[in-house]
Motif scaffolding. Structure first.
Motif, PDB file in Angstrom:
ATOM      1  N   GLU A 135     -52.151  28.397 -18.070  1.00 28.85           N
ATOM      2  CA  GLU A 135     -52.973  27.816 -17.244  1.00 28.85           C
ATOM      3  C   GLU A 135     -53.984  28.543 -16.321  1.00 28.85           C
ATOM      4  OE1 GLU A 135     -52.996  23.870 -16.650  1.00 28.85           O
ATOM      5  OE2 GLU A 135     -52.624  24.373 -18.648  1.00 28.85           O
ATOM      6  N   GLY A 136     -53.531  29.682 -15.964  1.00 28.56           N
ATOM      7  CA  GLY A 136     -54.009  30.663 -15.042  1.00 28.56           C
ATOM      8  C   GLY A 136     -54.196  30.260 -13.797  1.00 28.56           C
ATOM      9  N   ASP A 137     -53.073  29.309 -13.141  1.00 34.60           N
ATOM     10  CA  ASP A 137     -52.965  28.632 -11.891  1.00 34.60           C
ATOM     11  C   ASP A 137     -53.310  29.870 -10.848  1.00 34.60           C
ATOM     12  OD1 ASP A 137     -51.075  26.076 -12.855  1.00 34.60           O
ATOM     13  OD2 ASP A 137     -53.123  26.068 -12.885  1.00 34.60           O
ATOM     14  N   ALA A 138     -53.928  29.429  -9.776  1.00 35.63           N
ATOM     15  CA  ALA A 138     -53.956  29.952  -8.393  1.00 35.63           C
ATOM     16  C   ALA A 138     -53.217  29.199  -7.751  1.00 35.63           C
ATOM     17  CB  ALA A 138     -55.497  30.304  -8.014  1.00 35.63           C
ATOM     18  N   VAL A 139     -52.921  29.843  -6.592  1.00 40.41           N
ATOM     19  CA  VAL A 139     -52.165  28.993  -5.286  1.00 40.41           C
ATOM     20  C   VAL A 139     -53.269  28.142  -5.004  1.00 40.41           C
ATOM     21  CG1 VAL A 139     -51.433  29.036  -3.113  1.00 40.41           C
ATOM     22  CG2 VAL A 139     -50.743  31.019  -4.600  1.00 40.41           C
ATOM     23  N   PRO A 140     -52.688  26.760  -4.908  1.00 38.96           N
ATOM     24  CA  PRO A 140     -53.686  25.534  -4.761  1.00 38.96           C
ATOM     25  C   PRO A 140     -53.981  25.488  -2.899  1.00 38.96           C
ATOM     26  CG  PRO A 140     -51.424  24.688  -5.103  1.00 38.96           C
ATOM     27  CD  PRO A 140     -51.251  26.034  -5.467  1.00 38.96           C
ATOM     28  N   ALA A 141     -55.015  25.086  -2.745  1.00 42.62           N
ATOM     29  CA  ALA A 141     -55.519  24.820  -1.573  1.00 42.62           C
ATOM     30  C   ALA A 141     -55.857  23.281  -1.243  1.00 42.62           C
ATOM     31  CB  ALA A 141     -56.828  25.723  -1.187  1.00 42.62           C
ATOM     32  N   ASP A 142     -56.152  22.730  -0.079  1.00 41.37           N
ATOM     33  CA  ASP A 142     -56.457  21.219  -0.010  1.00 41.37           C
ATOM     34  C   ASP A 142     -57.553  21.042  -0.791  1.00 41.37           C
ATOM     35  OD1 ASP A 142     -54.541  21.239   1.969  1.00 41.37           O
ATOM     36  OD2 ASP A 142     -56.227  20.845   3.485  1.00 41.37           O
ATOM     37  N   GLY A 143     -57.462  19.808  -1.357  1.00 39.32           N
ATOM     38  CA  GLY A 143     -58.481  19.288  -2.432  1.00 39.32           C
ATOM     39  C   GLY A 143     -58.089  19.755  -3.948  1.00 39.32           C
ATOM     40  N   GLN A 144     -57.411  20.738  -3.999  1.00 38.36           N
ATOM     41  CA  GLN A 144     -56.992  21.166  -5.597  1.00 38.36           C
ATOM     42  C   GLN A 144     -55.627  20.619  -5.934  1.00 38.36           C
ATOM     43  OE1 GLN A 144     -56.943  25.325  -5.118  1.00 38.36           O
ATOM     44  NE2 GLN A 144     -59.145  25.500  -5.332  1.00 38.36           N
ATOM     45  N   LEU A 145     -55.382  20.629  -7.166  1.00 38.67           N
ATOM     46  CA  LEU A 145     -54.321  20.354  -7.828  1.00 38.67           C
ATOM     47  C   LEU A 145     -53.295  21.375  -7.678  1.00 38.67           C
ATOM     48  CD1 LEU A 145     -55.478  18.870 -11.455  1.00 38.67           C
ATOM     49  CD2 LEU A 145     -54.470  17.512  -9.363  1.00 38.67           C
ATOM     50  N   SER A 146     -51.794  20.645  -7.200  1.00 43.73           N
ATOM     51  CA  SER A 146     -50.861  21.653  -7.054  1.00 43.73           C
ATOM     52  C   SER A 146     -50.271  22.173  -8.277  1.00 43.73           C
ATOM     53  CB  SER A 146     -49.650  20.573  -6.493  1.00 43.73           C
ATOM     54  OG  SER A 146     -49.279  19.962  -7.639  1.00 43.73           O
ATOM     55  N   GLU A 147     -49.386  23.228  -8.264  1.00 43.06           N
ATOM     56  CA  GLU A 147     -48.794  23.733  -9.238  1.00 43.06           C
ATOM     57  C   GLU A 147     -47.962  22.560 -10.012  1.00 43.06           C
ATOM     58  OE1 GLU A 147     -45.996  26.231  -7.248  1.00 43.06           O
ATOM     59  OE2 GLU A 147     -47.607  27.737  -7.223  1.00 43.06           O
ATOM     60  N   PRO A 148     -47.939  22.786 -11.454  1.00 39.19           N
ATOM     61  CA  PRO A 148     -47.225  21.733 -12.315  1.00 39.19           C
ATOM     62  C   PRO A 148     -45.536  21.598 -11.836  1.00 39.19           C
ATOM     63  CG  PRO A 148     -47.672  23.370 -13.714  1.00 39.19           C
ATOM     64  CD  PRO A 148     -48.375  23.673 -12.264  1.00 39.19           C
ATOM     65  N   ILE A 149     -45.254  20.373 -12.070  1.00 37.02           N
ATOM     66  CA  ILE A 149     -43.902  20.054 -11.908  1.00 37.02           C
ATOM     67  C   ILE A 149     -43.355  19.695 -13.406  1.00 37.02           C
ATOM     68  CG2 ILE A 149     -42.071  18.683 -10.991  1.00 37.02           C
ATOM     69  CD1 ILE A 149     -43.504  18.583  -8.477  1.00 37.02           C
ATOM     70  N   LEU A 150     -42.715  20.409 -14.097  1.00 30.74           N
ATOM     71  CA  LEU A 150     -42.541  20.022 -15.473  1.00 30.74           C
ATOM     72  C   LEU A 150     -41.257  19.426 -15.905  1.00 30.74           C
ATOM     73  CD1 LEU A 150     -43.883  23.575 -16.681  1.00 30.74           C
ATOM     74  CD2 LEU A 150     -45.103  21.447 -16.607  1.00 30.74           C
ATOM     75  N   PHE A 151     -41.672  18.527 -16.858  1.00 28.41           N
ATOM     76  CA  PHE A 151     -40.266  17.760 -17.362  1.00 28.41           C
ATOM     77  C   PHE A 151     -40.104  17.935 -18.831  1.00 28.41           C
ATOM     78  CE2 PHE A 151     -41.971  15.616 -13.700  1.00 28.41           C
ATOM     79  CZ  PHE A 151     -41.137  15.279 -12.878  1.00 28.41           C
ATOM     80  N   TYR A 152     -38.979  18.322 -19.296  1.00 25.30           N
ATOM     81  CA  TYR A 152     -38.792  19.099 -20.256  1.00 25.30           C
ATOM     82  C   TYR A 152     -38.076  18.033 -21.385  1.00 25.30           C
ATOM     83  CZ  TYR A 152     -40.033  23.174 -18.186  1.00 25.30           C
ATOM     84  OH  TYR A 152     -40.405  24.287 -17.448  1.00 25.30           O
ATOM     85  N   PRO A 153     -38.109  18.252 -22.684  1.00 22.14           N
ATOM     86  CA  PRO A 153     -37.410  17.154 -23.594  1.00 22.14           C
ATOM     87  C   PRO A 153     -36.069  17.247 -23.590  1.00 22.14           C
ATOM     88  CG  PRO A 153     -39.202  18.394 -24.704  1.00 22.14           C
ATOM     89  CD  PRO A 153     -39.313  18.919 -23.373  1.00 22.14           C
ATOM     90  N   ASP A 154     -35.586  18.399 -23.119  1.00 23.96           N
ATOM     91  CA  ASP A 154     -33.916  18.497 -23.099  1.00 23.96           C
ATOM     92  C   ASP A 154     -33.369  17.907 -21.908  1.00 23.96           C
ATOM     93  OD1 ASP A 154     -34.641  20.179 -21.305  1.00 23.96           O
ATOM     94  OD2 ASP A 154     -33.566  21.880 -22.132  1.00 23.96           O
ATOM     95  N   GLY A 155     -34.221  17.132 -20.937  1.00 26.48           N
ATOM     96  CA  GLY A 155     -33.572  16.548 -19.755  1.00 26.48           C
ATOM     97  C   GLY A 155     -33.950  17.334 -18.565  1.00 26.48           C
ATOM     98  N   THR A 156     -34.125  18.788 -18.590  1.00 23.07           N
ATOM     99  CA  THR A 156     -34.201  19.492 -17.364  1.00 23.07           C
ATOM    100  C   THR A 156     -35.612  19.454 -16.971  1.00 23.07           C
ATOM    101  OG1 THR A 156     -34.722  21.387 -18.932  1.00 23.07           O
ATOM    102  CG2 THR A 156     -32.357  21.277 -18.311  1.00 23.07           C
ATOM    103  N   THR A 157     -35.900  19.936 -15.777  1.00 28.28           N
ATOM    104  CA  THR A 157     -37.097  19.805 -15.099  1.00 28.28           C
ATOM    105  C   THR A 157     -37.215  21.053 -14.341  1.00 28.28           C
ATOM    106  OG1 THR A 157     -36.200  19.092 -13.221  1.00 28.28           O
ATOM    107  CG2 THR A 157     -36.687  17.205 -14.924  1.00 28.28           C
ATOM    108  N   SER A 158     -38.614  21.290 -13.612  1.00 29.52           N
ATOM    109  CA  SER A 158     -38.825  22.206 -12.842  1.00 29.52           C
ATOM    110  C   SER A 158     -37.924  21.805 -11.571  1.00 29.52           C
ATOM    111  CB  SER A 158     -40.073  22.197 -12.280  1.00 29.52           C
ATOM    112  OG  SER A 158     -41.216  22.516 -13.270  1.00 29.52           O
ATOM    113  N   THR A 159     -37.265  22.981 -10.735  1.00 35.79           N
ATOM    114  CA  THR A 159     -36.807  22.753  -9.319  1.00 35.79           C
ATOM    115  C   THR A 159     -38.121  22.769  -8.395  1.00 35.79           C
ATOM    116  OG1 THR A 159     -34.789  23.748  -9.929  1.00 35.79           O
ATOM    117  CG2 THR A 159     -35.317  23.606  -7.596  1.00 35.79           C
TER     118      THR A 159
END
Length: 199
Positions: A135-159
């Motif tokens: 994705e090439g994400d930078a640290v988000p600022a106000d008005g920008q989309l946050s870092e993604p919180i991911l949900f995986y097929p095996d039931g685990t997720t981002s912390t």
């Protein structure tokens, strides 16, 4: 004739009494509204947190059902968030592409108007780091989309942890445990009382 005049005076006094009572009610409600608005604002903050938690739960179920990774993103400083299927990374036990259910389109949602995303933190594991590089994400600022919180097929997720805030500077924290997918919502608190996690 005298009797009619007396009735008319009595009606005028009654109308004056009604107007005085109404004026008093307006003054009292103006004085008590701030005291009543704060508990209602806290309730709206809890409801917004439940809305996010429900969206996370649906994304997790969809990831397990479709065999695809789903990403949650919110707009920092605003009340918008979205959930969409991602091209990668996938979990180890993913069904073949021909057996996976079709991906859902990106879904956009909004929280109540007086609630906004104030910040948060997402801990990247190996899979999320690969996704972030793509994705090439930078640290988000106000008005920008946050870092993604991911949900995986095996039931685990981002912390992850998200902070919601209302116009009274009250905050509520929503947490997600990566290994188990357990979601918790804290209690509303003053912004300066807690250690708010900022991105």
């Amino acid at each position: 004739m005298h009797c009619g005049s007396s009735e008319s005076d009595r009606r005028a006094i009654t109308l004056l009494e009604v107007l005085l009572v109404l004026a008093l009610l307006v003054i009292l409600s103006a004085m008590t509204w701030p005291a009543l608005d704060r508990p209602m604002a806290n309730q709206r903050l809890r409801k917004a947190a439940d809305q996010v938690r429900t969206a996370w739960a649906r994304a997790r179920v969809e990831a397990m059902t479709t065999g695809q990774t789903f990403a949650f993103r919110c707009t920092i400083g605003e009340n918008r968030f979205e959930i969409a299927a991602q091209a990668g990374p996938e979990a180890v036990d993913v069904p073949p592409a021909d057996q996976a259910a079709p991906a859902a389109a990106s879904r956009r949602h909004t929280l109540p108007e007086d609630v906004r995303f104030a910040g948060g933190q997402t801990l990247f594991d190996g899979r999320a780091a690969i996704f972030a590089q793509r994705e090439g994400d930078a640290v988000p600022a106000d008005g920008q989309l946050s870092e993604p919180i991911l949900f995986y097929p095996d039931g685990t997720t981002s912390t992850a942890t998200l902070i919601l805030e209302n116009r009274h500077q009250r905050q509520i924290e929503i947490s997600l445990r990566g290994l188990t997918g357990v979601m918790t919502v804290g209690e509303p608190r003053a912004a300066e009382d807690g250690n708010a996690v900022q991105e």
